[in-house]
Motif scaffolding. Structure first.
Motif, PDB file in Angstrom:
ATOM      1  N   ILE A  73      -4.828   8.419   0.999  1.00  0.00           N
ATOM      2  CA  ILE A  73      -4.802   7.171   0.234  1.00  0.00           C
ATOM      3  C   ILE A  73      -4.208   6.037   1.078  1.00  0.00           C
ATOM      4  N   LEU A  74      -3.177   6.368   1.827  1.00  0.00           N
ATOM      5  CA  LEU A  74      -2.545   5.363   2.681  1.00  0.00           C
ATOM      6  C   LEU A  74      -3.548   4.831   3.690  1.00  0.00           C
ATOM      7  N   LEU A 129       1.663   7.445  -6.238  1.00  0.00           N
ATOM      8  CA  LEU A 129       0.759   8.592  -6.387  1.00  0.00           C
ATOM      9  C   LEU A 129       1.506   9.893  -6.139  1.00  0.00           C
ATOM     10  N   THR A 130       2.280   9.877  -5.061  1.00  0.00           N
ATOM     11  CA  THR A 130       2.981  11.122  -4.746  1.00  0.00           C
ATOM     12  C   THR A 130       3.934  11.506  -5.850  1.00  0.00           C
ATOM     13  N   ALA A 185       0.839  -1.212   0.000  1.00  0.00           N
ATOM     14  CA  ALA A 185       0.000   0.000   0.000  1.00  0.00           C
ATOM     15  C   ALA A 185       0.865   1.249   0.000  1.00  0.00           C
ATOM     16  N   ALA A 190       0.887   4.259  -2.693  1.00  0.00           N
ATOM     17  CA  ALA A 190       0.748   5.675  -2.345  1.00  0.00           C
ATOM     18  C   ALA A 190       1.977   6.466  -2.775  1.00  0.00           C
ATOM     19  N   VAL A 237      -7.020  -3.035   3.274  1.00  0.00           N
ATOM     20  CA  VAL A 237      -6.185  -4.221   3.493  1.00  0.00           C
ATOM     21  C   VAL A 237      -6.638  -4.948   4.762  1.00  0.00           C
ATOM     22  N   PHE A 242      -8.337  -6.503  -5.451  1.00  0.00           N
ATOM     23  CA  PHE A 242      -7.318  -5.806  -6.247  1.00  0.00           C
ATOM     24  C   PHE A 242      -7.941  -4.610  -6.987  1.00  0.00           C
ATOM     25  N   ILE A 291      -8.833  -1.701  -4.676  1.00  0.00           N
ATOM     26  CA  ILE A 291      -7.674  -0.865  -4.303  1.00  0.00           C
ATOM     27  C   ILE A 291      -7.258   0.019  -5.483  1.00  0.00           C
ATOM     28  N   VAL A 292      -7.091  -0.611  -6.623  1.00  0.00           N
ATOM     29  CA  VAL A 292      -6.564   0.124  -7.784  1.00  0.00           C
ATOM     30  C   VAL A 292      -7.538   1.210  -8.231  1.00  0.00           C
ATOM     31  N   THR A 316      -6.240   2.757   2.005  1.00  0.00           N
ATOM     32  CA  THR A 316      -5.697   1.480   1.548  1.00  0.00           C
ATOM     33  C   THR A 316      -5.460   0.543   2.736  1.00  0.00           C
ATOM     34  N   LEU A 317      -4.963   1.080   3.814  1.00  0.00           N
ATOM     35  CA  LEU A 317      -4.715   0.231   4.990  1.00  0.00           C
ATOM     36  C   LEU A 317      -6.030  -0.314   5.549  1.00  0.00           C
ATOM     37  N   LEU A 323      -2.965  14.092   0.378  1.00  0.00           N
ATOM     38  CA  LEU A 323      -3.589  13.044  -0.436  1.00  0.00           C
ATOM     39  C   LEU A 323      -2.880  11.708  -0.211  1.00  0.00           C
ATOM     40  N   PHE A 324      -1.565  11.771  -0.109  1.00  0.00           N
ATOM     41  CA  PHE A 324      -0.786  10.562   0.174  1.00  0.00           C
ATOM     42  C   PHE A 324      -1.299   9.898   1.444  1.00  0.00           C
ATOM     43  N   ILE A 378      -7.601   4.180  -5.730  1.00  0.00           N
ATOM     44  CA  ILE A 378      -6.441   5.071  -5.875  1.00  0.00           C
ATOM     45  C   ILE A 378      -6.564   5.901  -7.154  1.00  0.00           C
TER      46      ILE A 378
END
Lengths: 449, 315
Positions: B293-294, A14-15, A7, A11, B301, B227, B230-231, B297-298, B289-290, B234
């Motif tokens: 998204i993290l 993306l950055t 993950a 990310a 997951v 999958f 997630i994709v 996503t976590l 944004l990072f 993002i």
């Protein structure tokens, strides 16, 4: 844990995409030169027609020792900034005059004071509106090229059908505009088939505001006046004209289908009756619709006095230019009276070869324009087009321009967004322009620091 | 009597062959690792530093501490663009997954023509994003667009897709369905890998078609579903090209569309960076944004531990 790592990599990608965007360096590593020798690179310009190629050839002829590299294509901010950030900017950039204040304030482009002195460039030959747009805090940062002005186009055939003459279309009388618009537009069942009057907002809001006696931006480019009651009145007038014609959705979707560059233009297809627009459409009309019943009038203020807004491009020399002397010689040559005259002669010849009329070249160099029209221009024989050329020439001196501003892009966005919110029915004109005033003021204050 | 030392848990005993193989593996991975460090990790770290500065690309960055992050929290334009992006993601991702799954199930039954239809569904993915944006600007035209004309045939007056702020986002979501072909192909591949004997066993046990789908198909393709979740999530949060082309791409579109309604987070970020020269602020936006998204996503997951079945995995 491995999933967390995956993950993280997602990310990270993306950055990269959003923070590592780069551009293409426009400059050259081949070393510069002095005087009019060595490598010279440009960005934002292209060999689009004989006006461009003739002037480039003239520079090359006078400066055979300069190795000119023209990176063709329109000015791209991302490309330019990437080149600056990498320490490899082009020597010259051809950009919209309204961007000059921002880049000048941040030191990305050079003051041209020395260049003007050294090359003995007569700034007095350039039109005042264009000159003001390339000047920030009394210092000149650019040499203006073309001068685009706005006039009012009328489809006289449609006016006659409505029982009107071109003289009866009086854009000074705002109170009478709704009634006139109702006569000219054709809306049936919520569907717009013909635009009566297109106020061309948000783009032309500064011109409507000026017609109402107010400048949206102070002369020094540092104070917005977007919430002035006269600006609100101008916006209200324009919005009402659009609401009368089925609302913004119908109006815009209909206008988006127009092709101003072909034989099927809205003039020939009788899709629009009265609209302010840039002078270049006259060239297209002469080429594609020579028999159209076209009348061109000046846009006027509320006292009936001719008024127009000037815009256009300019040449600037970047701060890190490797060959500023050759760059200075280049801007002088590209905008000199004789060079313009040679380019216009090439245009005349090209039009003659294609059997099309020559309706003029309108530059920011008033002397060049005078010579072009005195020495090269021949009336086309079509009174409508000849009168139109005279009208366009006459309004050049009535032109104003939005002054150079350190936050020009943000100022534009603030009022465009405001108008679009009103057109979409989200806000009333006063409310929208008050918000725009706050946004523009914040941006201008920040940029002025 | 010889004694045998049991392997120490957590510590691997590696043979010379394994070590040699590992060295070769790293050698082959080196181009990617170097590329990652230079083109991914480097810019990421640089943007992290820049996010604490006032930087206009032209002049050296000036350290401003947390100012950019404070401004992020109070800037209504950021909140608006983030809200639009989340709204789009919340609708786009489930829609793409549902429609793609439906199409994949249909494709699986097509038989001989499956290859043809697979190509047909995938072709739109090959269309450049800029072309898709322009195409949909025409399709969504209020008066003359094909979509409203089609709606008109069944007596529905189509909305102003591109100018009514309430309909701008649905129009964009409609456009986004154009390129669901890759998700369809992934699902189709997953469906074709479900062992037939599982269906037969379920049928013998009396399971109807819905029960077979719920108890056999979904668990067996849950890896593919996860999958794509997630994709697509993002990708949705990074939406840029098509919308930028439609609503911000040139002077005409920039001027006359409602930028509040169509403002996506990455578009706003791009404008701050390259139009308004606020690269430090844009970097802070990128890091926000990072983190978003993290976190998303976590969470996905974590949830996948309960819902995703990987063949051969002990649960």
């Amino acid at each position: 844990m491995s999933r967390i790592l995956r993950a993280t990599v997602f990310a990270g990608a993306l950055t990269l995409a959003i923070s590592g965007c780069g551009g293409v360096g426009g400059g050259s590593d081949e070393g510069g030169g002095t005087a009019t020798k060595g490598a010279l690179s440009t960005m934002g310009f292209g060999f689009s027609d004989e006006i461009a190629t003739t002037r480039i050839e003239a520079f090359k002829r006078d400066n055979p020792d300069v190795e000119l590299k023209v990176t063709e294509g329109a000015f791209d901010e991302q490309q330019f900034l990437s080149a600056v950030a990498s320490g490899n900017p082009p020597d010259l950039v051809y950009m919209d005059r309204k961007l000059i204040g921002t880049y000048a304030k941040r030191g990305a482009i050079q003051p041209l004071t020395q260049c003007v002195d050294k090359q003995d460039i007569d700034l007095g030959q350039y039109r005042p509106a264009a000159r003001e747009q390339v000047t920030l805090d009394g210092t000149v940062y650019g040499i203006p090229e073309f001068s685009t002005v706005r006039v009012v186009y009328l489809n006289e055939g449609l006016l006659k059908k409505a029982g009107l003459t071109a003289d009866q279309v009086n854009l000074a009388d705002w109170a009478a505009l709704p009634a006139l618009n109702a006569k000219l537009a054709s809306v049936s069942g919520g569907r717009l088939d013909r635009i009566g009057i297109d106020p061309k907002i948000p783009e032309f809001l500064p011109m409507w505001a000026k017609a109402n006696g107010v400048d949206m931006l102070s002369a020094d480019g540092r104070a917005a006046k977007l919430d002035d009651p006269k600006v609100i009145e101008a916006l209200t007038t324009g919005v009402n004209l659009i609401q009368q014609q089925g609302g913004w959705g119908a109006f815009k979707s209909f206008r988006d289908t127009f092709d101003f560059f072909g034989a099927q233009n809205p003039l020939s297809k009788n899709q629009i009756v009265a609209w302010p627009m840039e002078e270049w459409f006259l060239n297209q009309a002469a080429k594609n619709s020579p028999n159209a019943e076209l009348v061109v009038k000046p846009f006027v203020d509320r006292q009936g006095k001719p008024l127009t807004q000037s815009a256009g491009q300019a040449w600037v020399i970047t701060k890190g230019a490797k060959n500023p002397d050759a760059a200075c010689a280049f801007v002088k040559k590209m905008t000199a009276t004789d060079t313009w005259l040679a380019a216009a002669k090439a245009r005349v010849d090209a039009r003659k070869a294609a059997g099309q009329p020559f309706t003029g070249v309108y530059t920011a160099n008033a002397e060049a324009d005078k010579k072009i029209f005195d020495e090269l221009y021949q009336p086309t024989g079509n009174k409508r087009f000849d009168d139109a050329v005279a009208t366009i020439r006459s309004v050049q001196d009535a032109a104003f321009a939005l002054p150079a501003s350190p936050a020009g892009a943000e100022f534009d966005k603030a009022y465009y967004d405001a108008v679009n919110r009103v057109l979409a029915g989200q806000e009333q004109p006063a409310q929208a322009l008050q918000r725009a005033q706050r946004e523009a003021t914040a941006a201008l204050d920040k940029a002025a620091k | 009597m010889a004694t045998v030392t049991p392997p120490v848990p957590g510590r691997r005993h590696r043979t010379p062959l394994a070590r040699r193989e590992a060295r070769w593996a790293y050698l082959f991975l080196a181009p990617w690792i170097i590329g990652f460090l230079i083109f991914y990790a480097g810019p990421m770290l640089a943007s992290l530093w820049l996010s604490f500065t006032e930087y206009d690309v032209i002049n050296p960055p000036q350290y401003t501490g947390l100012d950019n992050y404070r401004q992020l929290m109070s800037d209504p334009a950021v909140a608006r663009s983030l809200g639009n992006t989340v709204y789009y993601t919340a609708l786009h991702v489930p829609l793409v997954m549902l429609i793609s799954l439906g199409l994949a199930l249909l494709l699986k039954r097509v038989g001989r023509l499956q290859g043809f239809f697979r190509t047909v569904f995938y072709l739109p993915v090959m269309t450049p994003a800029v072309a898709v944006g322009i195409l949909f600007l025409l399709l969504l035209n209020t008066q003359d667009g094909l979509i409203n004309r089609a709606l008109g045939l069944v007596g529905i007056a189509g909305p102003s897709w591109t100018t009514d702020p309430h309909w701008v986002m649905p129009g964009i979501i409609l456009m986004s369905l154009w390129s669901l072909g890759s998700t369809v192909i992934i699902y189709l591949a997953a469906l074709q890998n479900v062992p037939r004997d599982l269906y037969e066993a379920a049928a013998i046990d009396g399971a109807g078609s819905w029960a077979r789908f719920r108890s056999v198909t979904l668990p067996m393709i849950s890896g593919a579903l996860f999958f794509t979740l997630i994709v697509n999530t993002i990708a949705s949060l990074q939406m840029f090209t098509e919308v930028y082309t439609m609503y911000f791409g040139n002077r005409e579109t920039q001027n006359t569309f409602n930028s509040d309604a169509a403002s996506f987070y990455v578009i706003h970020l791009f404008q701050e960076a390259f139009q308004f020269l606020h690269m430090g602020f844009a970097s802070a936006m990128a890091w926000l944004l990072f983190v978003i998204i993290l976190i998303i996503t976590l969470i996905q997951v974590k949830l996948s531990n309960r819902f995703v079945y990987y063949e051969g995995e002990d649960k």
